[in-house]
Design a protein around this motif. Structure first.
Motif, PDB file in Angstrom:
ATOM      1  N   GLN A   1      47.240  44.475 122.724  1.00 40.17           N
ATOM      2  CA  GLN A   1      46.338  44.088 121.648  1.00 40.17           C
ATOM      3  C   GLN A   1      46.232  42.568 121.614  1.00 40.17           C
ATOM      4  N   VAL A   2      44.986  42.092 121.599  1.00 40.91           N
ATOM      5  CA  VAL A   2      44.756  40.659 121.576  1.00 40.91           C
ATOM      6  C   VAL A   2      44.938  40.134 120.162  1.00 40.91           C
ATOM      7  N   GLN A   3      45.691  39.055 120.048  1.00 43.91           N
ATOM      8  CA  GLN A   3      45.897  38.443 118.739  1.00 43.91           C
ATOM      9  C   GLN A   3      45.775  36.938 118.813  1.00 43.91           C
ATOM     10  N   LEU A   4      45.168  36.380 117.781  1.00 43.72           N
ATOM     11  CA  LEU A   4      45.131  34.944 117.572  1.00 43.72           C
ATOM     12  C   LEU A   4      45.618  34.708 116.154  1.00 43.72           C
ATOM     13  N   VAL A   5      46.668  33.926 116.012  1.00 43.54           N
ATOM     14  CA  VAL A   5      47.252  33.711 114.695  1.00 43.54           C
ATOM     15  C   VAL A   5      47.303  32.212 114.416  1.00 43.54           C
ATOM     16  N   GLU A   6      46.541  31.806 113.394  1.00 40.69           N
ATOM     17  CA  GLU A   6      46.489  30.393 113.021  1.00 40.69           C
ATOM     18  C   GLU A   6      47.560  30.061 111.994  1.00 40.69           C
ATOM     19  N   SER A   7      47.957  28.804 111.971  1.00 37.19           N
ATOM     20  CA  SER A   7      48.882  28.308 110.951  1.00 37.19           C
ATOM     21  C   SER A   7      48.646  26.820 110.756  1.00 37.19           C
ATOM     22  N   ALA A  23      48.562  30.656 117.874  1.00 42.23           N
ATOM     23  CA  ALA A  23      49.321  31.373 118.899  1.00 42.23           C
ATOM     24  C   ALA A  23      48.466  32.512 119.427  1.00 42.23           C
ATOM     25  N   ALA A  24      48.315  32.569 120.726  1.00 48.12           N
ATOM     26  CA  ALA A  24      47.439  33.567 121.342  1.00 48.12           C
ATOM     27  C   ALA A  24      48.229  34.538 122.197  1.00 48.12           C
ATOM     28  N   SER A  25      47.669  35.721 122.331  1.00 47.96           N
ATOM     29  CA  SER A  25      48.277  36.706 123.216  1.00 47.96           C
ATOM     30  C   SER A  25      48.262  36.195 124.650  1.00 47.96           C
ATOM     31  N   PRO A  26      49.357  36.334 125.353  1.00 48.70           N
ATOM     32  CA  PRO A  26      49.411  35.841 126.738  1.00 48.70           C
ATOM     33  C   PRO A  26      48.342  36.449 127.642  1.00 48.70           C
ATOM     34  N   SER A  27      47.916  37.647 127.318  1.00 50.66           N
ATOM     35  CA  SER A  27      46.948  38.341 128.175  1.00 50.66           C
ATOM     36  C   SER A  27      45.617  37.635 128.253  1.00 50.66           C
ATOM     37  N   TRP A  36      38.399  25.644 118.271  1.00 52.07           N
ATOM     38  CA  TRP A  36      38.502  25.662 116.818  1.00 52.07           C
ATOM     39  C   TRP A  36      37.098  25.562 116.241  1.00 52.07           C
ATOM     40  N   TYR A  37      36.814  26.424 115.308  1.00 49.66           N
ATOM     41  CA  TYR A  37      35.561  26.416 114.578  1.00 49.66           C
ATOM     42  C   TYR A  37      35.897  26.361 113.095  1.00 49.66           C
ATOM     43  N   SER A  96      39.577  30.372 118.304  1.00 47.57           N
ATOM     44  CA  SER A  96      38.832  31.308 119.145  1.00 47.57           C
ATOM     45  C   SER A  96      39.346  31.235 120.571  1.00 47.57           C
ATOM     46  N   ALA A  97      39.168  32.361 121.265  1.00 47.58           N
ATOM     47  CA  ALA A  97      39.482  32.435 122.691  1.00 47.58           C
ATOM     48  C   ALA A  97      38.286  33.049 123.374  1.00 47.58           C
ATOM     49  N   ASN A  98      37.671  32.268 124.237  1.00 51.00           N
ATOM     50  CA  ASN A  98      36.504  32.740 124.970  1.00 51.00           C
ATOM     51  C   ASN A  98      36.927  33.158 126.353  1.00 51.00           C
ATOM     52  N   ALA A  99      36.925  34.454 126.574  1.00 46.74           N
ATOM     53  CA  ALA A  99      37.283  35.032 127.866  1.00 46.74           C
ATOM     54  C   ALA A  99      36.134  35.944 128.257  1.00 46.74           C
ATOM     55  N   PRO A 100      35.086  35.363 128.885  1.00 41.91           N
ATOM     56  CA  PRO A 100      33.861  36.120 129.144  1.00 41.91           C
ATOM     57  C   PRO A 100      34.117  37.489 129.760  1.00 41.91           C
ATOM     58  N   PRO A 101      33.432  38.512 129.262  1.00 37.27           N
ATOM     59  CA  PRO A 101      32.302  38.433 128.336  1.00 37.27           C
ATOM     60  C   PRO A 101      32.695  38.510 126.856  1.00 37.27           C
ATOM     61  N   LEU A 102      33.967  38.379 126.539  1.00 40.72           N
ATOM     62  CA  LEU A 102      34.398  38.570 125.168  1.00 40.72           C
ATOM     63  C   LEU A 102      34.852  37.254 124.535  1.00 40.72           C
ATOM     64  N   THR A 103      34.697  37.191 123.217  1.00 37.81           N
ATOM     65  CA  THR A 103      35.254  36.099 122.426  1.00 37.81           C
ATOM     66  C   THR A 103      36.090  36.710 121.326  1.00 37.81           C
ATOM     67  N   TYR A 104      37.289  36.179 121.174  1.00 35.43           N
ATOM     68  CA  TYR A 104      38.212  36.676 120.165  1.00 35.43           C
ATOM     69  C   TYR A 104      38.364  35.628 119.073  1.00 35.43           C
ATOM     70  N   TRP A 105      38.631  36.104 117.853  1.00 29.68           N
ATOM     71  CA  TRP A 105      38.754  35.217 116.704  1.00 29.68           C
ATOM     72  C   TRP A 105      40.025  35.505 115.927  1.00 29.68           C
ATOM     73  N   GLY A 106      40.610  34.444 115.395  1.00 31.79           N
ATOM     74  CA  GLY A 106      41.688  34.615 114.437  1.00 31.79           C
ATOM     75  C   GLY A 106      41.117  34.865 113.058  1.00 31.79           C
ATOM     76  N   LYS A 107      42.012  35.041 112.092  1.00 31.89           N
ATOM     77  CA  LYS A 107      41.582  35.334 110.726  1.00 31.89           C
ATOM     78  C   LYS A 107      41.268  34.083 109.929  1.00 31.89           C
ATOM     79  N   GLY A 108      41.666  32.942 110.432  1.00 31.60           N
ATOM     80  CA  GLY A 108      41.340  31.683 109.779  1.00 31.60           C
ATOM     81  C   GLY A 108      42.453  31.134 108.908  1.00 31.60           C
ATOM     82  N   THR A 109      42.407  29.821 108.734  1.00 34.23           N
ATOM     83  CA  THR A 109      43.348  29.143 107.847  1.00 34.23           C
ATOM     84  C   THR A 109      42.565  28.108 107.046  1.00 34.23           C
TER      85      THR A 109
END
Length: 115
Positions: A1-7, A23-27, A36-37, A96-109
């Motif tokens: 499972q891909v995760q992005l966790v901001e702090s 912190a991003a998933s190693p995958s 950062w947006y 954010s993590a842009n790994a074409p064709p997908l972009t992943y987002w954290g929940k925000g801080t």
């Protein structure tokens, strides 16, 4: 499972500094352009800064010279050092993590800069 966790968000006075981390998933981290947006109340989400897997950076004009994005490939983290903060920097900041064709987002801080 891909995760992005901001702090690192919080309340700071104008002129102060904050450091955000993600912190991003190693995958996904090693091959991704990380970014950062931010989204202020009533406004659209906008680019703050990005950094490619090879370390090339890009910044919004509004933060150039004040913010610095960096990544630690060994720890799968991306950081945003924010200096000389202004009230107009107040927003929810998203990793954010842009790994074409997908972009992943954290929940925000939330970053709040008081005048």
């Amino acid at each position: 499972q891909v995760q992005l966790v901001e702090s690192g968000g919080g309340l700071v006075q104008a002129g102060g500094s904050l450091r955000l981390s993600c912190a991003a998933s190693p995958s996904i981290f090693s091959l991704s352009t990380m970014g950062w947006y931010r989204q202020a109340p009533g406004k659209q989400r906008e680019l703050v800064a990005t950094i490619t897997s090879s370390g090339s950076t890009n910044y919004a004009d509004s933060v150039k010279g004040r913010f610095t994005i960096s990544r630690d490939n060994a720890k799968n983290t991306v950081s945003l050092q924010m200096n000389s903060l202004k009230p107009e920097d107040t927003a929810v900041y998203y990793c954010s993590a842009n790994a074409p064709p997908l972009t992943y987002w954290g929940k925000g801080t939330l970053v709040t800069v008081s005048s």
